[in-house]
Design an enzyme around this catalytic site. Structure first.
Site, PDB file in Angstrom:
ATOM      1  N   ARG A  20     -92.951 -51.349 -43.256  1.00  0.00           N
ATOM      2  CA  ARG A  20     -93.061 -50.466 -44.433  1.00  0.00           C
ATOM      3  C   ARG A  20     -93.571 -51.197 -45.672  1.00  0.00           C
ATOM      4  O   ARG A  20     -93.916 -50.562 -46.663  1.00  0.00           O
ATOM      5  CB  ARG A  20     -91.706 -49.805 -44.717  1.00  0.00           C
ATOM      6  CG  ARG A  20     -91.472 -48.588 -43.827  1.00  0.00           C
ATOM      7  CD  ARG A  20     -90.023 -48.190 -43.781  1.00  0.00           C
ATOM      8  NE  ARG A  20     -89.497 -47.882 -45.096  1.00  0.00           N
ATOM      9  CZ  ARG A  20     -88.203 -47.840 -45.379  1.00  0.00           C
ATOM     10  NH1 ARG A  20     -87.303 -48.103 -44.442  1.00  0.00           N
ATOM     11  NH2 ARG A  20     -87.795 -47.544 -46.584  1.00  0.00           N
ATOM     12  N   LYS A  27     -92.131 -59.585 -44.392  1.00  0.00           N
ATOM     13  CA  LYS A  27     -91.331 -59.077 -45.513  1.00  0.00           C
ATOM     14  C   LYS A  27     -90.563 -60.165 -46.235  1.00  0.00           C
ATOM     15  O   LYS A  27     -90.577 -60.230 -47.467  1.00  0.00           O
ATOM     16  CB  LYS A  27     -90.380 -58.025 -44.936  1.00  0.00           C
ATOM     17  CG  LYS A  27     -89.361 -57.511 -45.890  1.00  0.00           C
ATOM     18  CD  LYS A  27     -88.681 -56.301 -45.324  1.00  0.00           C
ATOM     19  CE  LYS A  27     -87.593 -56.634 -44.339  1.00  0.00           C
ATOM     20  NZ  LYS A  27     -86.810 -55.444 -43.969  1.00  0.00           N
ATOM     21  N   GLY A 146     -73.576 -47.950 -41.647  1.00  0.00           N
ATOM     22  CA  GLY A 146     -72.394 -47.930 -40.799  1.00  0.00           C
ATOM     23  C   GLY A 146     -71.177 -47.587 -41.663  1.00  0.00           C
ATOM     24  O   GLY A 146     -71.073 -48.048 -42.797  1.00  0.00           O
ATOM     25  N   GLU A 160     -71.687 -46.801 -36.568  1.00  0.00           N
ATOM     26  CA  GLU A 160     -73.064 -46.619 -37.045  1.00  0.00           C
ATOM     27  C   GLU A 160     -73.332 -45.138 -37.287  1.00  0.00           C
ATOM     28  O   GLU A 160     -72.802 -44.272 -36.572  1.00  0.00           O
ATOM     29  CB  GLU A 160     -74.049 -47.187 -36.019  1.00  0.00           C
ATOM     30  CG  GLU A 160     -74.049 -48.704 -35.975  1.00  0.00           C
ATOM     31  CD  GLU A 160     -74.271 -49.324 -37.338  1.00  0.00           C
ATOM     32  OE1 GLU A 160     -75.351 -49.118 -37.929  1.00  0.00           O
ATOM     33  OE2 GLU A 160     -73.365 -50.017 -37.848  1.00  0.00           O
ATOM     34  N   ASN A 175     -70.718 -50.198 -44.589  1.00  0.00           N
ATOM     35  CA  ASN A 175     -70.923 -51.591 -44.208  1.00  0.00           C
ATOM     36  C   ASN A 175     -72.178 -52.136 -44.893  1.00  0.00           C
ATOM     37  O   ASN A 175     -73.276 -51.630 -44.702  1.00  0.00           O
ATOM     38  CB  ASN A 175     -71.092 -51.654 -42.683  1.00  0.00           C
ATOM     39  CG  ASN A 175     -71.380 -53.063 -42.193  1.00  0.00           C
ATOM     40  OD1 ASN A 175     -71.013 -54.033 -42.847  1.00  0.00           O
ATOM     41  ND2 ASN A 175     -72.036 -53.154 -41.047  1.00  0.00           N
ATOM     42  N   TYR A 354    -108.876 -75.386 -75.363  1.00  0.00           N
ATOM     43  CA  TYR A 354    -108.499 -75.716 -73.993  1.00  0.00           C
ATOM     44  C   TYR A 354    -108.330 -77.222 -73.877  1.00  0.00           C
ATOM     45  O   TYR A 354    -109.267 -77.980 -74.160  1.00  0.00           O
ATOM     46  CB  TYR A 354    -109.568 -75.244 -72.988  1.00  0.00           C
ATOM     47  CG  TYR A 354    -109.318 -75.820 -71.612  1.00  0.00           C
ATOM     48  CD1 TYR A 354    -108.142 -75.491 -70.923  1.00  0.00           C
ATOM     49  CD2 TYR A 354    -110.196 -76.715 -71.022  1.00  0.00           C
ATOM     50  CE1 TYR A 354    -107.870 -76.050 -69.681  1.00  0.00           C
ATOM     51  CE2 TYR A 354    -109.932 -77.266 -69.774  1.00  0.00           C
ATOM     52  CZ  TYR A 354    -108.760 -76.929 -69.110  1.00  0.00           C
ATOM     53  OH  TYR A 354    -108.490 -77.482 -67.889  1.00  0.00           O
TER      54      TYR A 354
HETATM   55  C1  UD1 Z   1     -77.101 -52.588 -40.309  1.00  0.00           C
HETATM   56  C2  UD1 Z   1     -75.658 -52.371 -39.848  1.00  0.00           C
HETATM   57  C3  UD1 Z   1     -75.056 -51.199 -40.637  1.00  0.00           C
HETATM   58  C4  UD1 Z   1     -75.128 -51.489 -42.112  1.00  0.00           C
HETATM   59  C5  UD1 Z   1     -76.558 -51.800 -42.523  1.00  0.00           C
HETATM   60  C6  UD1 Z   1     -76.596 -52.272 -43.945  1.00  0.00           C
HETATM   61  C7  UD1 Z   1     -75.624 -52.980 -37.489  1.00  0.00           C
HETATM   62  C8  UD1 Z   1     -75.615 -52.492 -36.117  1.00  0.00           C
HETATM   63  N1  UD1 Z   1     -75.664 -52.068 -38.429  1.00  0.00           N
HETATM   64  O1  UD1 Z   1     -77.827 -51.437 -39.955  1.00  0.00           O
HETATM   65  O2  UD1 Z   1     -73.707 -51.032 -40.265  1.00  0.00           O
HETATM   66  O3  UD1 Z   1     -74.632 -50.383 -42.838  1.00  0.00           O
HETATM   67  O4  UD1 Z   1     -77.116 -52.835 -41.713  1.00  0.00           O
HETATM   68  O5  UD1 Z   1     -77.921 -52.434 -44.362  1.00  0.00           O
HETATM   69  O6  UD1 Z   1     -75.556 -54.173 -37.709  1.00  0.00           O
HETATM   70  N2  UD1 Z   1     -82.374 -57.757 -37.328  1.00  0.00           N
HETATM   71  C9  UD1 Z   1     -82.851 -58.758 -36.522  1.00  0.00           C
HETATM   72  N3  UD1 Z   1     -82.990 -58.510 -35.195  1.00  0.00           N
HETATM   73  C10 UD1 Z   1     -82.673 -57.319 -34.645  1.00  0.00           C
HETATM   74  C11 UD1 Z   1     -82.205 -56.299 -35.476  1.00  0.00           C
HETATM   75  C12 UD1 Z   1     -82.061 -56.553 -36.821  1.00  0.00           C
HETATM   76  O7  UD1 Z   1     -83.147 -59.865 -36.993  1.00  0.00           O
HETATM   77  O8  UD1 Z   1     -82.824 -57.188 -33.427  1.00  0.00           O
HETATM   78  C13 UD1 Z   1     -82.211 -58.022 -38.770  1.00  0.00           C
HETATM   79  C14 UD1 Z   1     -83.143 -57.167 -39.609  1.00  0.00           C
HETATM   80  O9  UD1 Z   1     -84.353 -57.841 -39.888  1.00  0.00           O
HETATM   81  C15 UD1 Z   1     -82.343 -56.977 -40.875  1.00  0.00           C
HETATM   82  C16 UD1 Z   1     -80.897 -56.996 -40.384  1.00  0.00           C
HETATM   83  O10 UD1 Z   1     -80.912 -57.642 -39.137  1.00  0.00           O
HETATM   84  O11 UD1 Z   1     -82.527 -58.047 -41.779  1.00  0.00           O
HETATM   85  C17 UD1 Z   1     -80.314 -55.593 -40.268  1.00  0.00           C
HETATM   86  O12 UD1 Z   1     -81.049 -54.847 -39.353  1.00  0.00           O
HETATM   87  P1  UD1 Z   1     -81.358 -53.313 -39.573  1.00  0.00           P
HETATM   88  O13 UD1 Z   1     -82.169 -52.841 -38.427  1.00  0.00           O
HETATM   89  O14 UD1 Z   1     -81.876 -53.082 -40.929  1.00  0.00           O
HETATM   90  O15 UD1 Z   1     -79.894 -52.692 -39.447  1.00  0.00           O
HETATM   91  P2  UD1 Z   1     -79.412 -51.273 -39.970  1.00  0.00           P
HETATM   92  O16 UD1 Z   1     -79.765 -50.262 -38.976  1.00  0.00           O
HETATM   93  O17 UD1 Z   1     -79.876 -51.096 -41.373  1.00  0.00           O
END
Ligand code: UD1
Ligand code: MG
Length: 451
Positions: A20, A27, A146, A160, A175, A354
């Site tokens: 995005r 990012k 979450g 979640e 969360n 300058y």
């Molecule tokens: C997550 C939390 C949610 C919380 C929210 C807050 C979980 C399952 N859920 O959800 O409870 O309210 O953050 O913003 O943890 N990432 C990886 N590898 C992966 C997946 C994610 O490195 O396979 C990293 C992402 O780059 C990011 C972070 O983990 O920095 C969170 O991942 P994201 O997919 O944004 O989680 P949410 O669905 O937002």
């Protein structure tokens, strides 16, 4: 044992896709306050007492690895080959977790506003026996987060959004994503996380129920919503910049700096001020600027890589580029640019100048429009100007060049040869005056037009 004495592994999740952002670069390498998002998180974790840091990156992300190594050379890098969820991402750092540090902190590289104090508060319950601590906040709009299911001080589960029931979705305590886990059990608990849920992902958040089933306690640390702010697009990047700028301005003012219109001054994460510095409206600080006590930065100036000594005045409309060193009580006036140049104590360069690759002695005066010619298209050379020298307006100082102490350079000179101390250098055409020439010219011209 207090948190300070405990070993702490920080696991930073930086495997975000960041689509995005609509950007060619990942990012977490985008900047706020002149530092990458991941850089902010790493710096805060180091301040919060992380004794080891593991960064989980996506495949083929040498650029992120390079940035991390530049900030924290001893960070361990782990690659998450497939993006299978936050629990899976943390487990990518298995080798670091296996060392069983006292505390484990999980942080997100795209969430740059978490403070040192928050990381400390997140860790504190571990020292008191909790196995898992989640960062909690009251969400204005909880959709997508979450939900925290609590009973008194105990955290029972994190649900979640996609997996939550209607009743659970009504909960506004959410969360923030960051978590602290007791290091001796972290790996065992993480390995029990499965992926049978609405997204088919390995949810880190499932660790709460897993810990409780194993007889451990889970807790929360409630933080302001601002700290949870994650960056997924350019608008959220700008919002993070705004919040970090507000913090930096408040910090400067608390340290005794007058910001006449704080909302118009842009600071860098590393801008350093002495007491009683005054910054007028509309000033921009790039990286690596030190302004010592009592200096004034006038409006519309831009500074980067510069050092301004006490009592000096900069601007309005001045540009200090990397390597500009301004001595005590020196003056840099309007439309003046300095790069890799040292201006001695009390020296003045007041208008339209300058100075590049130059040393200007104490008390010297550089006239309006004087410039150093420091570059021949291939190499740079230096101009050295002695103490108390006077360079007349609109002179071109062709490097390499030395102008001795107390010497004068006549206005409009092109100076190509060294000038000894206390000498006068003139490098311009000698003036010719022709008495009556203009009157004769007009007569002739009028006569010619009349014919
Ligand atoms: C997550 C939390 C949610 C919380 C929210 C807050 C979980 C399952 N859920 O959800 O409870 O309210 O953050 O913003 O943890 N990432 C990886 N590898 C992966 C997946 C994610 O490195 O396979 C990293 C992402 O780059 C990011 C972070 O983990 O920095 C969170 O991942 P994201 O997919 O944004 O989680 P949410 O669905 O937002
Ligand atoms: Mg998210």
């Amino acid at each position: 044992m207090t948190s300070a004495a405990r070993s702490c592994l920080a696991v930073v999740l930086a495997a975000g896709e960041g689509t995005r952002m609509k950007s060619a670069k990942p990012k977490v390498l985008h900047h706020v306050a002149n530092r990458s998002l991941v850089g902010h998180v790493l710096a805060t974790l180091a301040e919060a007492g992380a004794t080891q840091t593991a960064v989980v990156i996506g495949p083929d992300r040498e650029d992120v690895e390079k940035e991390v190594r530049g900030i924290l050379p001893d960070a361990r890098i782990f690659v998450q080959r497939e993006r299978l969820g936050t629990g899976h991402a943390v487990l990518s750092a298995r080798d670091a977790l296996a060392a069983k540090p006292d505390d484990v902190i999980v942080a997100y590289a795209d969430t740059p506003l978490v403070t040192t104090e928050t990381f400390a508060r997140l860790r504190a319950p571990l020292a008191e026996g909790a196995a898992v601590v989640a960062m909690a906040f009251e969400a204005r709009n909880p959709s997508g987060y979450g939900r925290l299911i609590t009973s008194g001080d105990d955290l029972l589960a994190i649900r979640e959004h996609k997996d939550a029931s209607e009743a659970e979705r009504a909960i506004t305590l959410c969360n923030g994503g960051l978590m602290a886990i007791r290091g001796d059990v972290a790996l065992t608990l993480l390995e029990r996380i499965g992926n049978s849920n609405a997204k088919g992902e390995y949810y880190l958040t499932d660790i709460v129920e897993i810990a409780r089933e194993a007889g451990y306690r889970a807790a929360i640390a409630v933080v302001p919503e601002e700290e949870v702010h994650g960056v997924n697009d350019r608008a959220q990047l700008a919002a993070a910049e705004r919040m970090i700028q507000e913090r930096l301005r408040e910090r400067a003012m608390a340290a005794g700096v007058t910001l006449v219109a704080p909302e118009t001054v842009f600071l860098s994460h590393d801008t350093t001020f002495g007491q009683d510095v005054v910054v007028e409206p509309h000033v921009v600080f790039g990286p690596d600027v030190v302004v010592e006590a009592g200096a004034t930065i006038h409006s519309f100036s831009h500074l980067e890589g510069a050092r301004v000594a006490s009592g000096a005045g900069i601007g309005p409309f001045a540009r200090l580029r990397p390597g500009a060193v301004i001595g005590p009580k020196a003056k840099v006036g309007n439309f003046v640019e300095l790069k890799n140049a040292n201006l001695g104590a009390g020296a003045k360069v007041s208008h339209l100048t300058y100075l590049g690759d130059a040393t200007i002695g104490a008390g010297a005066n550089i006239g309006a429009g004087a410039i150093t010619c420091n570059y021949d298209g291939f190499a740079k050379a230096r101009v050295e100007i002695g103490e108390g020298a006077f360079v007349g307006s609109n002179s071109s100082l062709v490097a390499p060049l030395t102008i001795g102490e107390g010497a004068y350079v006549g206005s409009g000179s092109v100076v190509t040869e060294n000038v000894p101390a206390d000498a006068l250098a003139l490098g311009r055409g000698r003036q010719v005056v022709k008495e009556g020439w203009a009157a004769r010219f007009r007569e002739k011209a009028k006569a010619a037009k009349g014919q």
